[in-house]
Structure formats: structure tokens, C-alpha cells
Design a protein around this motif. Structure first.
Motif, PDB file in Angstrom:
ATOM      1  N   VAL A 690       5.786  45.299 -44.277  1.00 16.54           N
ATOM      2  CA  VAL A 690       4.995  45.564 -45.172  1.00 16.54           C
ATOM      3  C   VAL A 690       5.307  44.541 -46.200  1.00 16.54           C
ATOM      4  O   VAL A 690       6.366  44.151 -46.832  1.00 16.54           O
ATOM      5  N   ARG A 691       4.304  43.693 -46.608  1.00 15.46           N
ATOM      6  CA  ARG A 691       4.589  42.415 -47.633  1.00 15.46           C
ATOM      7  C   ARG A 691       4.555  42.759 -48.891  1.00 15.46           C
ATOM      8  O   ARG A 691       3.357  43.376 -49.252  1.00 15.46           O
ATOM      9  N   LEU A 692       5.512  42.513 -49.661  1.00 15.06           N
ATOM     10  CA  LEU A 692       5.022  42.710 -51.085  1.00 15.06           C
ATOM     11  C   LEU A 692       5.178  41.273 -51.822  1.00 15.06           C
ATOM     12  O   LEU A 692       5.770  40.310 -51.447  1.00 15.06           O
ATOM     13  N   TYR A 693       4.244  41.428 -53.102  1.00 11.46           N
ATOM     14  CA  TYR A 693       3.629  42.607 -53.409  1.00 11.46           C
ATOM     15  C   TYR A 693       2.249  42.563 -53.063  1.00 11.46           C
ATOM     16  O   TYR A 693       1.577  43.199 -53.808  1.00 11.46           O
ATOM     17  N   GLU A 694       1.751  41.919 -52.003  1.00 10.89           N
ATOM     18  CA  GLU A 694       0.486  41.641 -51.791  1.00 10.89           C
ATOM     19  C   GLU A 694      -0.172  43.028 -51.131  1.00 10.89           C
ATOM     20  O   GLU A 694      -1.203  43.567 -51.532  1.00 10.89           O
ATOM     21  N   ALA A 695       0.651  43.859 -50.523  1.00 14.06           N
ATOM     22  CA  ALA A 695       0.142  45.267 -49.999  1.00 14.06           C
ATOM     23  C   ALA A 695      -0.062  46.227 -51.036  1.00 14.06           C
ATOM     24  O   ALA A 695      -1.073  46.876 -51.084  1.00 14.06           O
TER      25      ALA A 695
END
Length: 706
Positions: A690-695
Motif C-alpha cells: 500500500v503506497r502512502l500517502y497516495e492510497a
């Protein structure tokens, strides 16, 4: 349509002719009502955030002077600038033709979030209780439930197994607010406001429920049950819906000139493959089904189409010992024209044929080969011996019972002398589905709702708490076979749903989790008294009497520890399904949070990690230690998830993740999608990147309302 009316009014102020034309067309369209439930959506709701510091650009209200009891100015102002030297703010009136300005003390302002605004939620920890080693945590969130539900779209989208809610019944007796105002019985838009209020929340709930297999349970009384039923059908057209009637007040609630009210309604909304599990009672006769016996069916077929000549291969002898009657062997079918009396019988045996009392030759339900297999497994047996004939009736287990034996609903208690299985139903599984009318002593709200709350929290009151056993029963029908289910209640009130889930876990060793959402409102009478004393929402003296801090969290803590807030052992015993001293408590864990509202820039620059951290923990399963801070090495790994904040440390991070069994998610903080994808490819296949903080930002980068 109230919003559209407001917009037309603003157009009229600027261009009367255009406004009049729009108003004319609107009135024509408003007469063309579509089929179904119609109601005003009203002006989007707004919530005051007394604990949130005022920032430039915020929407605020100006509070009345301390000590005043009136409602105060409800107009919204925008904060143009803040003077830190004298702690004042310059305000500009919103939605006004004239640019009215005002300077106010920051202490007299309260931030307001409208539901059409974008929010970036976080959670601030306010404590917890731990007694369940290795078990996930129940979660309690203090906040506006609409915004808290929005937060859960990041952590639990499509993951909720059951939602149980007891929403406001819209009695007109100041039991709920719409836009900071109590909705009273003389409000002409009372029902319409309630529908708009419910629709907004149910639409988000729909995103959270598992579409493949989940259930929504909603309680209601006669004031809104018809509208609620239509609303549920419109929002969830793909679901199957049932409504049951449940007696919760056997003494009755008087209605002048009307029938005395003893029950309320419960809607069950089934999604996907959701189906209830039978129980030990049908919920109507108010008694448990005891001494249930597993039925063995007769092996001899009877009725139309059962004669020998129809299927000759199913007509064959079973040989029994002539002296003891014990089973000897299974014979083979004779030729169709052969008289059964001419069939050779092994020495010392008698032949048991499928022949009825009138001498009619019939057939068995199993072939010789199948019967031998059934006897070998203990799935066929013989009854008592007839002293005159020396014969015994034959029985077998039908397909349904064999399936229940395989699933565990029927268990083996032993074997008889001939090897036939001795069977019984598992203690927690019944044989009947519940009826659509429930009449259970355990569901009395006064005794097992208010009464139980009284012993857990002596001296503290909460209006109309549900019976813990009533909620427990409702959930059991759908969670019995789901020991790891996630249950949500976004009208949590006194915390009954969490309490019920903990009781279910104790009964079968489950690890179900509950998420309870409630605000920290105080009652109308308490508000008036506090304001007279000069207190406002946000003051410690006010907040300590709010629902969440005064009732919900203490109740859940008392249930887990078995001790009252004063530290004394809770008196009394639990009753019905599982009886034990309340003071024993539960081997469970609970974490308490308050919903926060973060600035997008702070999130994007990794400056709000400590508030986002609980959401990362929730998404990973609410189990094990929470990563609240990133250490100097640039990464951290817990039981179920890890966080990589410094991309250059990816190799060490990935190597450590590979050593952690059961890890679900790897959160990677980076703006570079190429580097994110490169790291994601190196992760174990069972770990979700999960990519932060894109997601996070993408999830909330849309308007939260109309």
C-alpha cells in the motif's frame, strides 16, 4: 431538494428574472414524483468540532457568551486570518451578498465541518484495556458517525461481515439532532430529515459490507419502520430483506387510546450468500429445544413406486443371527421371478427382507454395496429384536444428517456394541430456524439492558439500552460459523454490540472483532445545566459527561475487567446461553480513539503520521502492537503489518518482513510510483503493498456529501 431551493433563492437575489424562470421549471419537475420513497435531502448536515484547533480557511461558528443557554448564531464564517499575538481571528460571512466581516476571539469559535466538504480523518488514542493475549482488539471511535464511516472506507471497505445498528427512533422527544438542532415532534420535516440522515450513512455502510456474504441488522419501532423498509429496498435492491417483531417490553408501553406497545421491529438485510444458522430455540416459544435426537430413517422404502418389481436390485436379504439377532451379512438380490422363501439362508441365520406388515414385497433404500459401506462406517444400524420372528428393523442416516455430521453440526458421542454411531447435535446448534416473531424473556430491555448497565456502571444512566442477550442472539444467527467476523455498530450508544460480540467469543473461543462508533453528546437537560455553569463543548467538565467517555468506554472496560469504574467487582451473573459471574470479565482487548481532522498538507508531508497510524493498524487487522512512530532506522514491522518510511532502507525492511508469519500489509511511504512498484515486486506474495500517502489521499479526495 432543499439545497436546490436555496440555490434558486440565491439566483433570484442576483437575477430576479432568471430566478423566477428557474423556480417555475422546478415546480413543474417537482410534481413528477418517481415511483418509490420520496423525501427532501435537505441542506447537507454539519458537525461542530470543539476539540479541533482553528486554522486559517476553516468554517466556524461564533459561540454565544459563556453562561448563555440560547442556541447562538448558526451562520457560518470563514477564517480569513489569525492574529497569534492577541489570539483573534478575522472572519468573513459565508453565502452572503455583502462581505460582512468580524473579528472574534479564537476561544469563542468552533470549527464546523459540512458533510459536503472533503475531510482527511485520523485517530487519536485515548486509552484501552488488554486481557486477551494474542487476540485482536475491539475498537471504539468517538466521533461523528458519518465521518467515522468515511474513515472506515480506507480501512474496511468490503470487509465487514455484520452491521448491527439501533438508530434514533425519531420519537420527537429530542433523541437526535439534525444540523446541530434537536428534531422535535412539531417539526414538519421530521420524517424527511430522518430519512436524509439515515440514507447518507447507509450508503457508506453499503461500501463497507462484504457483498459476497454479510448482513445488515437495523432495529426500529412503529414511528419509522415503514419508511425504513422502503429506504432499505431502495438502497439495497440486490439484497434480500426480512422484518421480524421482537418483544422487548413485556409490561407494555402505554399508548393513550391505542394498543399497549410491547415489541419493536428488526430488519435483516442479507447480502450474497448470507444465511442464518439454526439455534436451540425458535425464539417464539421462549424455551430451548432440549434432548434433541438425531433421526435415523427407516431403511425400507414405502409408498408409491416402492414395490419389488420396480427396481429388483434393491430387493435383497439381510442375514441376522437366529439366536442373538446380531447382524451377520448382506445378501445379493435374487432373480426377479425367484420366490424369496426359496433363497438359501446361511446356517444359523434368519433373513430380513423389505416386506411390510401386509406381506407386500417392497425394496430397501440402499443397494447391497452401499449398505455394506454404511454398516462399516456406523451409518446404518438395527433396532430391537422381535422375540417372535427374531427379526430387527433396519435404519440408516440420510444425506442431510451425514452432511451435518461432516460440518460438525452433528457430533459422534460414541458407538454401540455393533459399531453403529451414537450421535447428538452439537450444544450450540439447533434444529429449527427462528420464527419471525420473537418472544424471549432474555430480550427484555429493562431487565437485561438497563439492569445490566446499572451493575456495570453504578449511578450512570443511558436511555433505553438494548438487552445484551437480544443483540447476542441476533448476531449469533449469522456469526456462529464465522469465528473471525468483523462487526460494526455506528450507533453504538452504551456499547451493547461490543459486549454481545465478546460473549459470543467466550462461548466458542472465537476472535471476532467489533468496531463501535458513537459521539460524545450530552443530553439536552445536561447541556442546559452545563451552559448555565459557563461550560462549553470541548471543556473537560462537559466532555466527561458525554456518551462515549461517560458510558460507552467505561461499560466496555467494565465488561472486560469485571470491575466497575470505581474498581469494585461487578455483582451478579450472566444468564441464559452462557452463565458465569460478571466479575470474571472477558479475555478480550479494546482500544479507544477520538476521530481527528487532519490537514491535507500535513498528511502529504508525513507530518501527521501519529494520527494516521491507528488507521494503518486497523486496516491490517487491529492485532498486535501498533506502530505509532517510525524509528531512526526508517522502518518498523509489527505482527500484521510494516511501514517503510525511508526507501533506501527497503532491503532490510523486506528481509525482516519475510521472517514474520501472518504479516498482511506493507505500507510504503513514497511519491515515486516507479520505486514503489519496484519494492512491491520484491515483497512476499501474501503481503499487500500500500503506497502512502497516495492510497489514503485518493480514498478521501472526493466530496463527502451532496
Amino acid at each position: 431538494m432543499s439545497r436546490l431551493t436555496d440555490l434558486i433563492a440565491s439566483v433570484k437575489a442576483k437575477d430576479p428574472a432568471l430566478g423566477a424562470d428557474l423556480d417555475k421549471e422546478f415546480k413543474v419537475l417537482s410534481t413528477r414524483l418517481p415511483f418509490g420513497l420520496n423525501f427532501e435531502r435537505h441542506r447537507p448536515e454539519a458537525v461542530e468540532l470543539p476539540l479541533r484547533p482553528v486554522r486559517r480557511g476553516d468554517k466556524v461558528r461564533v459561540l454565544p457568551p459563556r453562561g448563555a443557554t440560547e442556541r447562538g448564531d448558526q451562520r457560518l464564517w470563514k477564517v480569513v486570518s489569525i492574529a497569534k499575538s492577541d489570539k483573534t481571528a478575522e472572519l468573513e460571512l459565508i453565502e452572503s451578498n455583502q462581505k460582512e466581516r468580524l473579528v472574534s476571539s479564537l476561544a469563542d469559535l468552533v470549527v464546523v465541518a459540512e458533510f459536503r466538504d472533503k475531510i482527511y480523518p485520523g485517530l487519536a488514542s485515548t486509552g484501552g484495556v488488554k486481557r486477551g493475549e494474542g487476540k485482536p482488539c475491539h475498537t471504539v471511535i468517538n466521533g461523528e458517525n458519518y465521518h467515522a464511516l468515511k474513515a472506515l472506507t480506507f480501512t474496511h471497505r468490503g470487509k465487514i461481515d455484520a452491521i448491527y445498528i439501533d438508530p434514533p427512533y425519531n420519537t420527537g422527544a429530542k433523541d437526535w439532532k439534525y444540523n446541530n438542532s434537536y428534531v422535535e415532534s412539531d417539526d414538519l420535516y421530521r420524517h424527511s430529515k430522518w430519512l436524509a440522515f439515515m440514507e447518507r450513512r447507509l450508503l457508506i455502510a453499503k461500501q463497507l459490507l462484504n457483498p459476497a456474504d454479510s448482513v445488515l441488522i437495523v432495529t426500529i419501532d412503529e414511528k419509522e419502520y415503514l419508511r425504513l423498509g422502503l429506504l432499505l429496498e431502495q438502497i439495497f435492491p440486490e439484497a434480500s430483506i426480512q422484518m421480524i417483531s421482537s418483544v422487548i417490553n413485556p409490561k407494555g408501553s402505554a399508548r393513550s387510546g391505542r394498543f399497549s406497545r410491547v415489541d419493536e421491529y428488526i430488519y435483516f438485510v442479507y447480502f450474497g450468500n448470507s444465511a442464518l444458522t439454526a439455534w436451540r430455540t425458535d425464539m417464539l416459544r421462549n424455551e430451548e429445544i432440549t434432548n434433541r435426537k438425531v433421526r435415523w430413517a427407516g431403511l425400507m422404502r414405502n409408498g408409491e413406486g416402492s414395490r419389488r418389481e420396480r427396481i429388483p436390485s434393491m430387493f435383497f436379504p439381510i442375514f441376522l443371527d437366529a439366536t442373538s439377532g446380531e447382524f451377520h451379512s448382506v445378501g445379493e438380490p435374487p432373480e426377479a421371478e425367484t420366490d424369496r422363501n426359496d433363497v438359501e439362508v446361511p446356517e444359523g441365520t434368519v433373513a430380513l427382507w423389505p416386506v411390510d406388515n401386509s406381506g407386500q414385497e417392497l425394496m430397501w433404500r440402499l443397494s447391497p454395496g452401499s449398505l455394506r459401506e454404511y454398516l462399516k462406517l456406523g451409518h446404518a444400524k438395527f433396532g430391537r429384536r422381535d422375540p417372535k420372528t427374531g427379526l430387527r428393523p433396519a435404519y440408516y442416516l440420510q444425506r442431510g444428517i451425514r452432511s451435518m455430521l461432516k460440518s460438525g453440526e452433528v457430533v459422534v458421542a460414541g458407538k454401540d456394541q455393533e459399531g453403529a454411531l451414537e450421535l447428538e447435535f452439537a450444544d450450540s446448534v439447533g434444529t429449527r430456524s427462528p420464527a419471525t416473531v420473537w418472544n424471549m424473556v432474555s430480550h427484555s430491555a429493562s431487565e437485561y439492558g438497563a439492569g445490566l448497565l446499572k451493575v456495570l456502571l453504578p449511578g450512570r444512566r443511558f436511555p433505553y439500552p438494548k438487552s445484551t442477550y437480544a443483540v447476542e442472539d441476533s448476531l449469533r444467527f449469522f456469526l456462529k460459523k464465522k469465528p473471525n467476523a468483523i462487526v460494526l455498530d455506528f450507533f453504538a450508544g452504551s456499547g451493547t454490540t461490543c459486549h454481545a460480540v465478546m460473549r459470543l467469543n467466550k462461548q466458542d473461543g472465537g476472535q471476532r472483532q467489533s468496531i463501535s462508533i458513537t459521539n460524545n453528546e450530552v443530553s439536552a437537560d445536561e447541556q442546559r445545566a452545563l451552559r448555565k455553569q459557563g461550560y462549553r463543548a470541548g471543556d473537560p467538565e462537559w466532555e466527561r459527561l458525554g456518551i462515549c467517555d461517560y458510558v460507552t468506554k467505561p461499560r466496555i472496560e467494565a465488561a472486560i475487567t469485571g470491575k466497575t469504574p470505581e474498581g469494585e467487582e461487578v455483582k451478579g451473573n450472566y444468564k441464559f446461553t452462557d452463565e458465569f459471574p460478571i466479575s470474571d470479565g472477558f479475555e478480550e482487548n479494546a482500544e479507544f480513539f477520538t476521530l481527528t481532522y487532519e490537514a491535507k498538507e500535513a498528511v502529504n508531508h508525513n507530518l501527521a503520521f501519529n494520527r494516521i497510524a491507528p488507521l494503518l493498524w486497523l486496516r491490517a487487522g487491529s492485532a498486535g502492537p501498533r506502530i505509532d512512530h517510525i524509528p531512526d532506522k526508517g522502518w518498523a514491522v509489527s505482527e500484521t503489518y510494516g511501514v517503510l518510511a525511508v526507501i533506501d532502507k527497503a532491503t532490510a525492511f523486506i528481509e525482516h518482513i519475510r521472517e514474520v508469519k501472518g504479516l498482511r500489509i506493507a505500507y510504503i511511504v513514497t511519491d515515486d510510483d516507479r520505486r514503489f512498484q519496484a519494492i512491491a515486486r520484491r515483497l512476499p506474495k501474501n503481503v499487500e503493498p500500500v503506497r502512502l500517502y497516495e492510497a489514503y489521499l485518493t480514498n478521501f479526495s472526493f466530496a463527502n456529501g451532496e
